[in-house]
Every structure is written in C-alpha cells, then in structure tokens.
Scaffold this motif. Sequence first.
Motif, mmCIF file in Angstrom:
data_model
loop_
_atom_site.group_PDB
_atom_site.id
_atom_site.type_symbol
_atom_site.label_atom_id
_atom_site.label_comp_id
_atom_site.label_asym_id
_atom_site.label_seq_id
_atom_site.Cartn_x
_atom_site.Cartn_y
_atom_site.Cartn_z
ATOM 1 N N HIS A 75 -12.394 28.218 -39.114
ATOM 2 C CA HIS A 75 -13.311 27.144 -40.091
ATOM 3 C C HIS A 75 -12.553 26.244 -41.135
ATOM 4 O O HIS A 75 -12.926 25.027 -40.753
ATOM 5 C CB HIS A 75 -13.899 29.003 -41.220
ATOM 6 C CG HIS A 75 -15.018 29.520 -41.022
ATOM 7 N ND1 HIS A 75 -16.418 28.978 -40.756
ATOM 8 C CD2 HIS A 75 -14.815 30.377 -39.784
ATOM 9 C CE1 HIS A 75 -16.710 29.755 -40.636
ATOM 10 N NE2 HIS A 75 -16.465 31.073 -40.139
ATOM 11 N N ALA A 76 -11.099 26.941 -40.821
ATOM 12 C CA ALA A 76 -9.929 25.812 -41.336
ATOM 13 C C ALA A 76 -9.690 24.907 -40.434
ATOM 14 O O ALA A 76 -9.620 23.384 -41.196
ATOM 15 C CB ALA A 76 -9.047 26.867 -41.711
ATOM 16 N N LEU A 77 -10.224 24.505 -39.170
ATOM 17 C CA LEU A 77 -9.606 23.503 -38.314
ATOM 18 C C LEU A 77 -10.949 22.902 -38.886
ATOM 19 O O LEU A 77 -11.105 21.945 -37.223
ATOM 20 C CB LEU A 77 -9.097 24.167 -36.823
ATOM 21 C CG LEU A 77 -7.977 24.354 -36.721
ATOM 22 C CD1 LEU A 77 -7.439 25.269 -35.184
ATOM 23 C CD2 LEU A 77 -7.156 23.858 -37.148
ATOM 24 N N GLY A 78 -11.957 23.423 -39.023
ATOM 25 C CA GLY A 78 -13.513 22.596 -38.801
ATOM 26 C C GLY A 78 -14.790 22.863 -37.473
ATOM 27 O O GLY A 78 -15.216 21.688 -36.900
ATOM 28 N N LEU A 79 -14.368 24.094 -37.111
ATOM 29 C CA LEU A 79 -14.747 24.128 -35.304
ATOM 30 C C LEU A 79 -16.414 24.906 -35.315
ATOM 31 O O LEU A 79 -17.100 24.026 -34.711
ATOM 32 C CB LEU A 79 -13.427 25.041 -34.610
ATOM 33 C CG LEU A 79 -12.503 24.478 -34.029
ATOM 34 C CD1 LEU A 79 -11.758 25.240 -33.417
ATOM 35 C CD2 LEU A 79 -12.318 22.915 -33.566
ATOM 36 N N VAL A 80 -15.843 25.751 -36.655
ATOM 37 C CA VAL A 80 -17.545 26.490 -36.688
ATOM 38 C C VAL A 80 -18.175 25.598 -38.051
ATOM 39 O O VAL A 80 -17.384 25.135 -39.863
ATOM 40 C CB VAL A 80 -17.748 27.578 -36.973
ATOM 41 C CG1 VAL A 80 -18.468 27.900 -37.523
ATOM 42 C CG2 VAL A 80 -16.626 27.839 -35.455
#
Length: 391
Positions: A75-80
């Motif tokens: 979530h933090a890396l913006g993948l999901v």
Amino acid sequence: MESTWLVLVSLALGLGVGAGFVTLLYAAERHGRQAAEVVNPAVPDGIDQVLDALESAGVVLDPSNNVVKASPGAHALGLVWNRQLVHPELLDLVADVRRTGDARAEDLVLSRGPFGDASAHFRVRLATLGTRYVLLLADDHTEAFRLDEVRRDFVANVSHELKTPIAAVGLLAEALDQAADEPVQVRRFADRLMGESRRLARLTQEIIELSRLQAQEALATPELVDVDAVVADAIEQNHVVAAAAGISIVVGKKTGALVYGEQPLLVMAVHNLVANAVNYSSNGSRVGVGVRRHKGAVEITVTDQGVGIPEVDLDRVFERFFRVDDARARNTGGTGLGLAIVKHVVQNHGGDVRVWSQLGSGSTFTIRVPEAPLPLTPPPTASAATGEPTP
C-alpha cells in the motif's frame, strides 16, 4: 382396480419429482459451496505471517485478480488500491504466471499509486501459490538507481573537470620547451603552469574531501568546537585575497557559541562561503560574517553585495560542479565543489545550510548546526593553606 393403478402412478410421479427436487437442491448447494470457495479471501496457512515478516512488498491475488492479502509496504508503494493491483503491467505478469505456471522476475518503472506522477524502479517477482493464488513480491530500487546515476554523473563530471587543467599543463609544458631560449616567455608560461598545477591540486583535494564527507565515518572524533574561533580562522584564510580586491570583511561580535564536531571541517565550510562571497563581489564592496545563537542552534551567516544568484538556480547551487557563472568561476579558480562540500559538512554535523539571493543585491548563506550545551562550572576546591573554598 383402476383406482389402485391411478394411486400407484401418482405415487411414482411424486417420488420422481421429489428425487429430482432433492437432486437440484444438492447441485445448487454444491455450486454455492464452489462459488464461496472462489470468493473466499482466505489464503494458505502461514502466508499472512510470511508477508508481514518480509521486507519486500507482498500481494496475494485470487483467480479473479482480487487482492486477498497485501502487506503494508504494498500500500505504501502504491501498488494496491481498492483491493486491486494499480498497474496493468503487473496484471499482465500475473496472467502470464497463471498461464505458464512458471515464476517470473522483472524490472519495471511504475508510477507511485493510481494518481501519482512520480516514477519508481521496482524489482518484481511472481509465482503461483498453490493451485489458485499468485504471489507477487516487489522491491523499491529507486534509491539505488538514483545513487547509480549520481555516481555515473560524478565520474563524468570529474573526468571533464580534470581534462581541462591536465590539457593546459601539457600545452604549457610544450610551450616552455619551445621557448627555452626566451626568458620572458619562460617565466610567463611557468606562472601559468603553476596556476594550472594549483588548480589541479585544489580540485583533487576537494574531490578527496567530498568523498570523505560522504562516508559514514566523516565525524569519527567529534569534539567541542568554539564557533568564534572557526569564523576567525576562515576569515584569516581569505584576508589576503579580499584585501587585494579592496573588499572588507566585517565580523559580528563574539557569542561564545559551542558545537560538537570537527573544527577543521567547520573552518573549511565557512572558508568556502567567505571565499565565494569575495570571488563574486565587486571591488570595494563588503562581506559580512555573523554568528548568533537561536533556539538551540548556532547560525553562521555570510552576506555579500555581489551579483546575486538567479532564482531558478537557487535549488542547484549546492550540487557538485554546478556553477552559476561558469566563465567567472573558472577565472577565479573555482572548482564547482565548494558549496557541495559546505552542504555535506553541515549535514554531517546534524545541521542544514540555506541561501537567499537577489540579482544585483547579493546573497546570504546561513549555516545552522545544533548548539552544544555549555560545560558545567567545576565545583570550588578547598585551599590547602586555609581550608577555605577557592573562588
């Protein structure tokens, strides 16, 4: 007889309908159980703990590509986002792994999140998890790519900067050889050769200093440093050059401020700021250097009345080899590393450096580092003769 036959026929039809109804109920129940299994978000035992323990961002997808488990890093890396993978490139890889059953590893450049513009470099690995799930692991290598680019740029810049003085030394050596019988020419070429030699030595030394400052052990032996003494040493090093240009260096009053660090490094940082101020000031102008203690910090300010820095360049002045005025910097012997060294010295002392400038009005550079607590006054000792405490 006829009525008995009718009863038997009716009974048989009832049993057949009942059996068919039961069969339909069983089929419906079985289909419902299968459907529930498809949408069931549970993952194989232990996967939750494994994902939580991994440093990589982890995602588990079901046969419909719904995200049934995602680590905080994903979530933090913006993948999901919204229980779905954000990037179509990842979905294509998931489909390929499902089709072939083989694990995949790819390097991808993806945006951070569904609405982000910034790009990030990811190392992505995918594999099947049981017969129904796909496991995706991602590592953010953006910082490694950035550092690699910085390293390549640094090597290229160093090569370029060294090329000029080295070529000049070679040409001047040839000129000296050809002018061996002309004493005046020999002296002129020798002076220029010495100047290029000093420039080359200064550039080499600053490269070494900058490399050391970027190492973790840059402040191996911090000590209590008198900031007033640092400023005095830095000004003394620039006194001759300033006096030759008719530039006066005005110093504020002493503060008694103390910081923890390495005095030679702090002197070098302040010296670089004062040298820049002198080099970019017009003859007969003034450079001001002041120290103040403010909210637990010590601030060293260097102000000049020089040409100033364009606003578009203010964010770049601390970059290695960046020069606002390249021609003037070369004429004054500048290497383009002075302010980069200032930045790293200050950062290694737990502080920061800021710049304010206006074209035609001059510039102000401010170093800010944490102030060291004042040493405690030693307790009075008894006089051997009187037994009274000595003042």
